[in-house]
Motif scaffolding. Structure first.
Motif, PDB file in Angstrom:
ATOM      1  N   ARG A   1       0.815  -1.271   0.220  1.00  0.00           N
ATOM      2  CA  ARG A   1      -0.071   0.095   0.099  1.00  0.00           C
ATOM      3  C   ARG A   1       0.735   1.469  -0.036  1.00  0.00           C
ATOM      4  N   PHE A   2       1.407   2.029  -1.119  1.00  0.00           N
ATOM      5  CA  PHE A   2       1.833   2.735  -1.126  1.00  0.00           C
ATOM      6  C   PHE A   2       1.104   4.234  -1.994  1.00  0.00           C
ATOM      7  N   CYS A   3       1.752   5.276  -1.916  1.00  0.00           N
ATOM      8  CA  CYS A   3       0.899   6.218  -2.549  1.00  0.00           C
ATOM      9  C   CYS A   3       1.552   6.812  -4.325  1.00  0.00           C
ATOM     10  N   VAL A   4       0.985   7.084  -5.152  1.00  0.00           N
ATOM     11  CA  VAL A   4       1.190   7.665  -6.308  1.00  0.00           C
ATOM     12  C   VAL A   4       0.543   8.323  -6.952  1.00  0.00           C
ATOM     13  N   LYS A   5       0.706   9.829  -7.337  1.00  0.00           N
ATOM     14  CA  LYS A   5       0.889  10.757  -7.968  1.00  0.00           C
ATOM     15  C   LYS A   5       1.199  11.480  -9.329  1.00  0.00           C
ATOM     16  N   GLY A   6      -0.002  11.554 -10.443  1.00  0.00           N
ATOM     17  CA  GLY A   6       0.239  11.926 -11.694  1.00  0.00           C
ATOM     18  C   GLY A   6       1.159  13.045 -11.529  1.00  0.00           C
ATOM     19  N   GLY A   7       1.461  13.598 -12.675  1.00  0.00           N
ATOM     20  CA  GLY A   7       2.116  14.800 -12.813  1.00  0.00           C
ATOM     21  C   GLY A   7       1.275  16.022 -12.170  1.00  0.00           C
ATOM     22  N   ALA A   8       1.404  17.396 -12.639  1.00  0.00           N
ATOM     23  CA  ALA A   8       0.497  18.851 -12.737  1.00  0.00           C
ATOM     24  C   ALA A   8       0.798  19.305 -13.955  1.00  0.00           C
ATOM     25  N   GLY A   9      -0.143  19.553 -14.519  1.00  0.00           N
ATOM     26  CA  GLY A   9       0.331  20.055 -15.908  1.00  0.00           C
ATOM     27  C   GLY A   9       1.473  21.446 -15.802  1.00  0.00           C
ATOM     28  N   GLY A  10       1.231  21.703 -17.406  1.00  0.00           N
ATOM     29  CA  GLY A  10       2.368  23.016 -17.508  1.00  0.00           C
ATOM     30  C   GLY A  10       1.226  24.497 -17.597  1.00  0.00           C
ATOM     31  N   MET A  11       2.085  25.342 -16.779  1.00  0.00           N
ATOM     32  CA  MET A  11       1.980  26.651 -17.068  1.00  0.00           C
ATOM     33  C   MET A  11       1.715  27.188 -18.819  1.00  0.00           C
TER      34      MET A  11
ATOM     35  N   PRO B   1      -2.443  25.159 -15.000  1.00  0.00           N
ATOM     36  CA  PRO B   1      -2.685  23.942 -14.753  1.00  0.00           C
ATOM     37  C   PRO B   1      -3.793  23.865 -13.654  1.00  0.00           C
ATOM     38  N   SER B   2      -3.699  22.243 -13.960  1.00  0.00           N
ATOM     39  CA  SER B   2      -4.919  21.893 -12.704  1.00  0.00           C
ATOM     40  C   SER B   2      -3.534  20.495 -12.732  1.00  0.00           C
ATOM     41  N   LYS B   3      -3.464  20.512 -10.860  1.00  0.00           N
ATOM     42  CA  LYS B   3      -2.704  19.359 -10.249  1.00  0.00           C
ATOM     43  C   LYS B   3      -2.559  17.983 -11.154  1.00  0.00           C
ATOM     44  N   GLY B   4      -2.045  16.554 -10.216  1.00  0.00           N
ATOM     45  CA  GLY B   4      -2.631  15.707 -10.841  1.00  0.00           C
ATOM     46  C   GLY B   4      -3.238  14.414  -9.846  1.00  0.00           C
ATOM     47  N   GLN B   5      -3.801  13.448 -10.206  1.00  0.00           N
ATOM     48  CA  GLN B   5      -3.981  12.980  -9.703  1.00  0.00           C
ATOM     49  C   GLN B   5      -3.681  12.667  -8.128  1.00  0.00           C
ATOM     50  N   ALA B   6      -3.991  12.409  -6.937  1.00  0.00           N
ATOM     51  CA  ALA B   6      -2.984  11.669  -5.912  1.00  0.00           C
ATOM     52  C   ALA B   6      -4.017  10.937  -5.411  1.00  0.00           C
ATOM     53  N   ARG B   7      -3.307   9.332  -5.109  1.00  0.00           N
ATOM     54  CA  ARG B   7      -4.137   8.660  -4.968  1.00  0.00           C
ATOM     55  C   ARG B   7      -3.945   7.314  -4.069  1.00  0.00           C
ATOM     56  N   ILE B   8      -4.026   7.030  -2.666  1.00  0.00           N
ATOM     57  CA  ILE B   8      -3.267   6.101  -1.964  1.00  0.00           C
ATOM     58  C   ILE B   8      -4.082   4.838  -2.872  1.00  0.00           C
ATOM     59  N   VAL B   9      -3.057   3.358  -3.174  1.00  0.00           N
ATOM     60  CA  VAL B   9      -3.542   2.284  -3.859  1.00  0.00           C
ATOM     61  C   VAL B   9      -2.892   1.076  -2.969  1.00  0.00           C
ATOM     62  N   ARG B  10      -3.811  -0.101  -3.049  1.00  0.00           N
ATOM     63  CA  ARG B  10      -3.382  -0.712  -2.616  1.00  0.00           C
ATOM     64  C   ARG B  10      -3.220  -2.074  -3.385  1.00  0.00           C
TER      65      ARG B  10
ATOM     66  N   GLY C   1      -2.316  12.412 -14.892  1.00  0.00           N
ATOM     67  CA  GLY C   1      -1.613  13.734 -14.779  1.00  0.00           C
ATOM     68  C   GLY C   1      -3.072  14.987 -15.242  1.00  0.00           C
ATOM     69  N   GLY C   2      -2.302  16.268 -14.232  1.00  0.00           N
ATOM     70  CA  GLY C   2      -3.195  17.046 -14.476  1.00  0.00           C
ATOM     71  C   GLY C   2      -3.166  17.376 -16.012  1.00  0.00           C
ATOM     72  N   PRO C   3      -4.017  18.495 -16.666  1.00  0.00           N
ATOM     73  CA  PRO C   3      -4.144  18.792 -17.605  1.00  0.00           C
ATOM     74  C   PRO C   3      -3.168  20.482 -17.618  1.00  0.00           C
TER      75      PRO C   3
END
Length: 379
Positions: free
Chosen positions: A20-30, A133-142, A121-123
């Motif tokens: 169980r750990f954290c994953v995070k998509g990249g933020a979008g660019g300006m 821009p928008s932030k990437g999706q962040a969630r804890i997955v198992r 990832g965020g657009p």
């Protein structure tokens, strides 16, 4: 959302069955407002099934870390559309089920090369977002490992499953004269002269109440969900877990195993099943064998011998029932032949059903014009 970097795990010995750990998509660019430039999309996080990967290797390789994809590039005069952020790809074992921290199903990885998007990832910033821009999706997955094998051995502790696995395959499981020798899954391969291979999983022994997570309960039962067929293994002399627990005959053991599977997940009883009656080298085994065969011909006629809570709603009709001895080798070759035959019969049936469904879908997709042309040509 706060993403902890601590890796949580359960294990049997050194065997890790979930992470169980954290994953995070990249933020979008300006974006670039004065020229209408659009920022690049952030990278995604993917799980990819690879050969030779284990959850323990992932844990050792990435201790106390989380997985993050790269951010998207900003829009600039030289590149009005920012570059897309680099994806983060994590190799995981085959046979993984992925859920979020609330237990919601994300997907399965059943074969090498399967991919699952676990964090998008965020657009990038553009006109509609005022170039922000928008932030990437962040969630804890198992990640939960559910072994994939052709055959899963089902039996109570000390039924001789480990010895049987060693007899039919190239596995060398730990064997001893006491219950719970197997505390972690063991995998073996049955090798045939024509190079055919069949995988067999010996899983930690069930106990009464496993469906309620007693003993290794769900740790055992979840693995058996991903086997194609079941091989019940019972001791011809019966079974008693401890001096304070009731003695169960071979017939009672079979019904109790059936009941435990039924209470955990009734669909498990739809799997093709074989029965290996082990330890036929013991005294009076032939007499007990004849009695068991009679009971299994019409099991409901003998349900009055069982406590009410042990009686399953459904009975299993075994495709093959074989007397064997992992010690002397009696019946082992015939068992291997029946396992192969049963798997081939299942594959043939699935192939036939697949072609029927494909033919039906093609017929459904035919237009009236095509049907008229087809009838005309057939004349």
């Amino acid at each position: 959302m706060v993403c902890g970097s601590r890796v949580l795990l359960r294990k049997y010995g050194n065997f890790i069955d979930n992470l169980r750990f954290c994953v995070k998509g990249g933020a979008g660019g300006m974006g670039l407002p004065r020229l209408g430039g659009q920022g690049g999309k952030g990278g995604d996080v993917w799980f990819i099934a690879r050969h030779g990967v284990t959850l323990k290797k992932i844990k050792d390789k990435y201790p106390l870390k989380r997985f993050s994809a790269k951010p998207g590039g900003n829009s600039s005069i030289r590149a009005l559309k920012g570059e897309r952020g680099q994806d983060c790809e994590i190799d995981v074992p085959v046979g993984i089920s992925v859920t979020n921290d609330n237990g919601r199903y994300i997907g399965d990885l059943n074969k090498i090369g399967d991919r699952i998007l676990v964090a998008g990832g965020g657009p990038g910033g553009h006109f509609k977002t005022h170039f922000l821009p928008s932030k990437g999706q962040a969630r804890i997955v198992r990640l939960d490992l559910k072994l994939i094998a052709d055959v899963g051995l089902v039996g109570f502790p000390n039924a001789g499953k480990s010895s049987l696995l060693g007899s039919v395959s190239h596995a060398k499981p730990q064997v001893a004269e006491y219950a719970f020798t197997t505390v972690r899954p063991q995998l073996g391969k049955i090798m045939f002269a024509d190079y055919k291979q069949i995988s067999v999983a010996d899983l930690p022994g069930l106990i009464e109440g496993a469906h309620m997570n007693k003993g290794m309960g769900h740790k055992f039962l979840k693995h058996i969900e991903r086997t194609k067929q079941l091989l019940f293994v019972v001791d011809i002399s019966g079974f008693q877990l401890a001096s304070k627990t009731p003695f169960r005959t071979a017939f009672e053991a079979i019904q109790l195993l059936t009941k435990e599977l039924e209470l955990y997940k009734e669909e498990l009883l739809t799997k093709p099943a074989l029965l290996a009656v082990n330890k036929m080298d013991l005294p009076n085994s032939e007499e007990k064998w004849r009695e068991l065969v009679k009971q299994l011909e019409n099991p409901k006629d003998f349900f009055h011998l069982l406590p009410e809570e042990m009686i399953p709603e459904s009975t299993i009709r075994f495709k093959y029932i074989l007397p064997v001895s992992a010690v002397t080798g009696e019946g082992i070759e015939e068992l291997k032949h029946c396992i192969r035959k049963s798997l081939q019969e299942q594959a043939d049936l699935e192939n036939e059903e697949f072609h029927k469904e494909k033919l039906q879908s093609l017929r459904t997709a035919e237009t009236p014009q095509k049907r008229r042309e087809s009838r005309f040509q057939s004349r």
